[in-house]
Design a protein around this motif. Structure first.
Motif, PDB file in Angstrom:
ATOM      1  N   TRP A 182       0.789  -1.227   0.000  1.00  0.00           N
ATOM      2  CA  TRP A 182       0.000   0.000   0.000  1.00  0.00           C
ATOM      3  C   TRP A 182       0.829   1.290   0.000  1.00  0.00           C
ATOM      4  N   PRO A 183       1.895   1.404   0.784  1.00  0.00           N
ATOM      5  CA  PRO A 183       2.657   2.662   0.714  1.00  0.00           C
ATOM      6  C   PRO A 183       3.132   2.987  -0.706  1.00  0.00           C
ATOM      7  N   SER A 184       3.560   1.986  -1.440  1.00  0.00           N
ATOM      8  CA  SER A 184       3.995   2.216  -2.826  1.00  0.00           C
ATOM      9  C   SER A 184       2.808   2.508  -3.738  1.00  0.00           C
ATOM     10  N   ILE A 185       1.736   1.750  -3.564  1.00  0.00           N
ATOM     11  CA  ILE A 185       0.537   1.962  -4.388  1.00  0.00           C
ATOM     12  C   ILE A 185      -0.025   3.356  -4.130  1.00  0.00           C
ATOM     13  N   GLN A 186      -0.091   3.712  -2.872  1.00  0.00           N
ATOM     14  CA  GLN A 186      -0.639   5.005  -2.481  1.00  0.00           C
ATOM     15  C   GLN A 186       0.125   6.142  -3.155  1.00  0.00           C
ATOM     16  N   ALA A 195      -3.209   8.254  -4.006  1.00  0.00           N
ATOM     17  CA  ALA A 195      -4.408   7.933  -3.235  1.00  0.00           C
ATOM     18  C   ALA A 195      -4.205   8.344  -1.780  1.00  0.00           C
ATOM     19  N   SER A 196      -5.260   8.817  -1.162  1.00  0.00           N
ATOM     20  CA  SER A 196      -5.166   9.162   0.256  1.00  0.00           C
ATOM     21  C   SER A 196      -5.214   7.883   1.086  1.00  0.00           C
ATOM     22  N   ALA A 197      -4.826   7.973   2.331  1.00  0.00           N
ATOM     23  CA  ALA A 197      -4.784   6.810   3.224  1.00  0.00           C
ATOM     24  C   ALA A 197      -6.170   6.186   3.417  1.00  0.00           C
ATOM     25  N   ALA A 214      -4.076  -1.408 -12.667  1.00  0.00           N
ATOM     26  CA  ALA A 214      -4.696  -0.274 -11.980  1.00  0.00           C
ATOM     27  C   ALA A 214      -3.948   1.029 -12.223  1.00  0.00           C
ATOM     28  N   SER A 215      -4.733   2.031 -12.590  1.00  0.00           N
ATOM     29  CA  SER A 215      -4.184   3.375 -12.740  1.00  0.00           C
ATOM     30  C   SER A 215      -4.890   4.353 -11.806  1.00  0.00           C
ATOM     31  N   SER A 216      -5.814   3.823 -11.004  1.00  0.00           N
ATOM     32  CA  SER A 216      -6.533   4.662 -10.041  1.00  0.00           C
ATOM     33  C   SER A 216      -6.994   3.787  -8.872  1.00  0.00           C
ATOM     34  N   PRO A 217      -7.316   4.413  -7.759  1.00  0.00           N
ATOM     35  CA  PRO A 217      -7.840   3.638  -6.624  1.00  0.00           C
ATOM     36  C   PRO A 217      -9.162   2.931  -6.957  1.00  0.00           C
TER      37      PRO A 217
END
Length: 185
Positions: free
Chosen positions: A20-24, A29-31, A82-85
């Motif tokens: 998640w830290p890398s994806i975010q 994307a916000s937490a 994925a290119s967006s949340p």
């Protein structure tokens, strides 16, 4: 083979949290998205667990397991693309749905056909899969890839397990057919 299927259920479970830290950062994307994604995955798991009996009655145990494995592969590919949340949310729905159906189907099957100790062992393999997921991410990072590299490894693992499962079922079905005289050599 059932042990490998449970391994494949556990594999993506812990990967998202570790990645998640890398994806975010990559998807800006916000937490809060992590909570939404986890809820969607859990919702898919709950819904498919509840619908599992209908699915198994319609498709049979082997096909339900095989199609659920393919759904896991589709979800993992969804993460890769994925290119967006929002795309991560859609992929999480697939992974959650496949996990719920796989676990409910396999638990019922094992309860009816095997000793209780096998249930312990398959859940142990779920845990092994949950441990291997972050290790695949670590391997990807060490090879100077992004979090997507870890998901490529996971997709390949689950894809191979799907193929092996289908092949093992086909051989067993052919053997049963030979015993009944249905399939000619």
């Amino acid at each position: 083979m059932i042990y490998l299927v449970f391994f494949s259920v556990g594999l993506p479970n812990s990967m998202l949290g570790a990645a998640w830290p890398s994806i975010q950062g990559e998807l800006s994307a916000s937490a809060e998205w992590m909570g939404v994604i986890a809820a969607i995955c859990a919702g898919g798991t709950i819904l498919s667990s509840l619908l599992c009996v209908r699915i198994v009655n319609r498709l049979g145990t082997s096909r339900t397991i095989f199609y659920s494995l393919l759904l896991t592969v589709a979800g993992l590919i969804g993460y890769l693309a994925a290119s967006s949340p929002y795309m991560i949310c859609a992929a999480s729905l697939l992974i959650g749905s496949s996990a719920g159906c796989l676990v409910a189907t396999l638990n019922a099957y094992l309860s009816l056909h095997y000793e209780a100790r096998h249930l312990n062992w398959v859940h142990c393999f779920w845990g092994v899969g949950s441990m291997v997921g972050p290790a695949l991410l670590t391997l990807s990072y060490q090879m100077n890839h992004t979090w997507r590299g870890g998901y490529v490894f996971a997709t390949c693992c689950v894809g191979l397990i799907s193929v092996f499962f289908r092949q093992s079922r086909t051989k067993k079905e052919q053997q049963k057919g030979r015993e009944r005289g249905i399939i000619k050599r």
